[in-house]
Motif scaffolding. Sequence first.
Motif, PDB file in Angstrom:
ATOM      1  N   LEU A  71       0.835  -1.321   0.029  1.00 33.40           N
ATOM      2  CA  LEU A  71       0.193   0.109   0.106  1.00 33.40           C
ATOM      3  C   LEU A  71       0.746   1.204   0.055  1.00 33.40           C
ATOM      4  N   VAL A  72       0.622   2.149  -1.060  1.00 33.71           N
ATOM      5  CA  VAL A  72       1.329   3.392  -1.056  1.00 33.71           C
ATOM      6  C   VAL A  72       0.408   4.474  -0.475  1.00 33.71           C
ATOM      7  N   GLU A  73       0.495   4.677   0.883  1.00 37.18           N
ATOM      8  CA  GLU A  73      -0.260   5.356   1.673  1.00 37.18           C
ATOM      9  C   GLU A  73      -0.694   6.802   1.160  1.00 37.18           C
ATOM     10  N   LYS A  74       0.368   7.462   0.797  1.00 37.71           N
ATOM     11  CA  LYS A  74      -0.066   8.867   0.637  1.00 37.71           C
ATOM     12  C   LYS A  74      -0.777   9.153  -0.797  1.00 37.71           C
ATOM     13  N   ALA A  75      -0.746   8.010  -1.468  1.00 41.41           N
ATOM     14  CA  ALA A  75      -1.410   8.129  -2.964  1.00 41.41           C
ATOM     15  C   ALA A  75      -2.745   7.193  -2.658  1.00 41.41           C
ATOM     16  N   ASN A  76      -2.895   6.408  -1.572  1.00 37.09           N
ATOM     17  CA  ASN A  76      -3.891   5.502  -1.527  1.00 37.09           C
ATOM     18  C   ASN A  76      -4.163   4.530  -2.491  1.00 37.09           C
ATOM     19  N   ARG A  77      -3.086   4.031  -2.984  1.00 37.22           N
ATOM     20  CA  ARG A  77      -3.010   3.174  -4.299  1.00 37.22           C
ATOM     21  C   ARG A  77      -2.296   2.004  -3.764  1.00 37.22           C
ATOM     22  N   TYR A  78      -2.493   0.804  -4.750  1.00 39.10           N
ATOM     23  CA  TYR A  78      -1.860  -0.469  -4.361  1.00 39.10           C
ATOM     24  C   TYR A  78      -0.565  -0.523  -5.157  1.00 39.10           C
ATOM     25  N   LYS A  79       0.322  -0.778  -4.700  1.00 38.07           N
ATOM     26  CA  LYS A  79       1.579  -0.974  -5.658  1.00 38.07           C
ATOM     27  C   LYS A  79       1.538  -2.460  -6.406  1.00 38.07           C
ATOM     28  N   VAL A  80       1.686  -2.421  -7.464  1.00 41.70           N
ATOM     29  CA  VAL A  80       1.676  -3.390  -8.465  1.00 41.70           C
ATOM     30  C   VAL A  80       2.879  -3.686  -9.261  1.00 41.70           C
ATOM     31  N   ASP A  81       3.073  -4.919  -9.557  1.00 41.65           N
ATOM     32  CA  ASP A  81       4.216  -5.263 -10.709  1.00 41.65           C
ATOM     33  C   ASP A  81       3.726  -5.008 -11.903  1.00 41.65           C
ATOM     34  N   LYS A  82       4.651  -5.089 -13.051  1.00 38.56           N
ATOM     35  CA  LYS A  82       4.319  -4.979 -14.485  1.00 38.56           C
ATOM     36  C   LYS A  82       3.250  -5.752 -14.910  1.00 38.56           C
ATOM     37  N   PHE A  83       2.503  -6.953 -14.183  1.00 36.59           N
ATOM     38  CA  PHE A  83       1.580  -7.683 -14.576  1.00 36.59           C
ATOM     39  C   PHE A  83       0.293  -7.109 -13.895  1.00 36.59           C
ATOM     40  N   ASN A  84       0.333  -5.765 -13.127  1.00 35.77           N
ATOM     41  CA  ASN A  84      -0.857  -5.602 -12.457  1.00 35.77           C
ATOM     42  C   ASN A  84      -0.973  -6.505 -10.899  1.00 35.77           C
ATOM     43  N   ARG A  85      -0.229  -7.351 -10.697  1.00 35.74           N
ATOM     44  CA  ARG A  85      -0.356  -8.190  -9.544  1.00 35.74           C
ATOM     45  C   ARG A  85       0.113  -7.356  -8.153  1.00 35.74           C
ATOM     46  N   ILE A  86      -0.634  -7.232  -7.331  1.00 39.64           N
ATOM     47  CA  ILE A  86      -0.177  -6.676  -6.216  1.00 39.64           C
ATOM     48  C   ILE A  86       1.092  -6.852  -5.361  1.00 39.64           C
ATOM     49  N   ILE A  87       2.030  -6.313  -4.986  1.00 44.77           N
ATOM     50  CA  ILE A  87       3.292  -6.607  -4.310  1.00 44.77           C
ATOM     51  C   ILE A  87       3.165  -7.424  -3.184  1.00 44.77           C
TER      52      ILE A  87
ATOM     53  N   PHE B 193       1.529 -10.383  -3.106  1.00 44.86           N
ATOM     54  CA  PHE B 193       0.128 -11.405  -3.299  1.00 44.86           C
ATOM     55  C   PHE B 193       0.493 -11.898  -4.518  1.00 44.86           C
ATOM     56  N   ASP B 194       0.202 -13.456  -4.584  1.00 44.27           N
ATOM     57  CA  ASP B 194       0.197 -14.199  -5.747  1.00 44.27           C
ATOM     58  C   ASP B 194      -1.032 -14.200  -6.403  1.00 44.27           C
ATOM     59  N   ALA B 195      -2.235 -13.838  -5.816  1.00 43.00           N
ATOM     60  CA  ALA B 195      -3.439 -13.928  -6.744  1.00 43.00           C
ATOM     61  C   ALA B 195      -4.203 -12.843  -6.551  1.00 43.00           C
ATOM     62  N   ILE B 196      -3.722 -11.832  -6.039  1.00 46.03           N
ATOM     63  CA  ILE B 196      -4.453 -10.639  -5.946  1.00 46.03           C
ATOM     64  C   ILE B 196      -4.088  -9.508  -6.997  1.00 46.03           C
ATOM     65  N   TYR B 197      -4.727  -9.009  -7.561  1.00 42.40           N
ATOM     66  CA  TYR B 197      -4.354  -7.782  -8.671  1.00 42.40           C
ATOM     67  C   TYR B 197      -5.378  -6.610  -8.650  1.00 42.40           C
ATOM     68  N   ALA B 198      -4.580  -5.519  -9.120  1.00 46.10           N
ATOM     69  CA  ALA B 198      -5.262  -4.369  -8.830  1.00 46.10           C
ATOM     70  C   ALA B 198      -5.250  -3.696 -10.341  1.00 46.10           C
ATOM     71  N   LEU B 199      -6.249  -2.846 -10.893  1.00 40.70           N
ATOM     72  CA  LEU B 199      -6.376  -2.076 -12.091  1.00 40.70           C
ATOM     73  C   LEU B 199      -6.669  -0.787 -11.994  1.00 40.70           C
ATOM     74  N   GLY B 200      -6.195   0.039 -12.860  1.00 38.53           N
ATOM     75  CA  GLY B 200      -6.549   1.390 -13.159  1.00 38.53           C
ATOM     76  C   GLY B 200      -6.370   2.235 -12.046  1.00 38.53           C
ATOM     77  N   ASP B 201      -7.018   3.156 -11.622  1.00 37.54           N
ATOM     78  CA  ASP B 201      -6.795   4.303 -10.635  1.00 37.54           C
ATOM     79  C   ASP B 201      -6.265   3.850  -9.375  1.00 37.54           C
TER      80      ASP B 201
ATOM     81  N   ALA C 248      -4.467   1.372  -8.741  1.00 35.55           N
ATOM     82  CA  ALA C 248      -3.114   0.497  -9.189  1.00 35.55           C
ATOM     83  C   ALA C 248      -2.092   1.624  -9.159  1.00 35.55           C
ATOM     84  N   LEU C 249      -0.873   1.353  -8.731  1.00 33.89           N
ATOM     85  CA  LEU C 249       0.323   2.083  -8.769  1.00 33.89           C
ATOM     86  C   LEU C 249       1.505   1.299  -9.453  1.00 33.89           C
TER      87      LEU C 249
END
Length: 425
Positions: free
Chosen positions: A279-295, A297-305, A307-308
């Motif tokens: 979690l990037v608290e200042k931006a209130n966004r989930y930090k994701v890798d280049k495949f939109n997978r949340i850092i 977590f193996d099975a949780i993804y974040a998309l769009g606004d 996702a960071l």
Amino acid sequence: MNIPNTKNPRIIVIGGGFAGINFIKKLKKLKAQIVLFDRHNYHTFQPLLYQVSTAGLEADSIAYPLRKIFRKHTDFHFRLAEVNRIDAEHKEIVTSIGNLTYDYLVIATGTRTNYFGNENIENNCMPMKTVPQALNIRSLMLQNIEKADITDDETERKRLLNFVIAGAGPTGVELAGALAEFRKGILENDYPELDEDEMNVHIIEGLDRVLPPMSETVSKKAQKYLENLGVQVHLKTFIKDYDGKTVTTKDGKKFETATFIWAAGVTGALVKGIDGKALVEKANRYKVDKFNRIIGFDAIYALGDIALMESDAYPKGHPQVAQPAIQQGKNLGENFKRMFSNKKMEPFEYFDKGTMATVGRNKAVVDIKKLHFGGAVAWFLWMFVHLWFLVGFRNRVITFFNWTYSYINYDRAARLIIRPFKKGI
């Protein structure tokens, strides 16, 4: 919750915005069960919310039933509910209608209005992030004009006809231009006892120009268009407070207004349960890798606004607008098909198609790579793009008809107080 049991993997998607629906569209032939959760039973085309709030379009022109979008998917299920928490350890979500386990979870919750901790502003202003909020603005605007038409108190009439918008990003600029055109096209004809000059539109921006995310060239054009429409632009001005009657700025300016619209910022609409390095608290966004997978977590993804995704070109993540959400949704959908076929996933690469904003009739500005232009050509391009990306053939036809009618008659046909606005309801 009455979701059928399945032998196939279950993919839960939270949010039916641009990212969520474009992700699910790609999974039509995938052997998986898809369950979509949203607080509303429709997808909202948010770039045109301002037209609903200023009586240019009816709400059903920019909203489309989520169930209808996916009616041809064989194992798709929609649930109207609030997702309260994610239990990643047990691969389960906790919702307002019960709990449900998942094999894969995709978070596409978008953003919510950011009031920067100012409770007075939050309690008294008019936000514009949802269809109900846009309808509230429309009702309040029309109600205040009706009240101004019958009052004998000049001070009260001035307050009722003073419209103040916080934020000169695309939403604020488009809203200000639409209100100015309402004054020019409607007030004189429908309210002959009111003087057009009595209605004032103010836009307040903390930075030194309007449309800060866009190029300086189009920013200057947009400000000129606004000022030609009679909008009063206040730059380098920060709002301190609003008590329901008076907007106060940090440099001591005061604006007496009964209609204060907040378009000054957004923050991520997080779901509880994921924190730490993800979690990037200042931006209130989930930090994701280049495949939109949340850092982490193996099975949780974040998309769009929400996702960071950091990169050399976008060190603070992609802009929180429709195109990154659409493209990320499509890319992740294709990657799920690859993953289910034991193929290698492809990293997300954002293709910047440009940015545009409309200021009024025949007035828009466009940034496309090194091209920066405005005027009628930009306006027709803006109109075509927005029609193209509307969900549903009916919505495109209705919107095109409304825009054509308004263009010919200088009219805004949707100026109806269907649901009178009352604070707190």
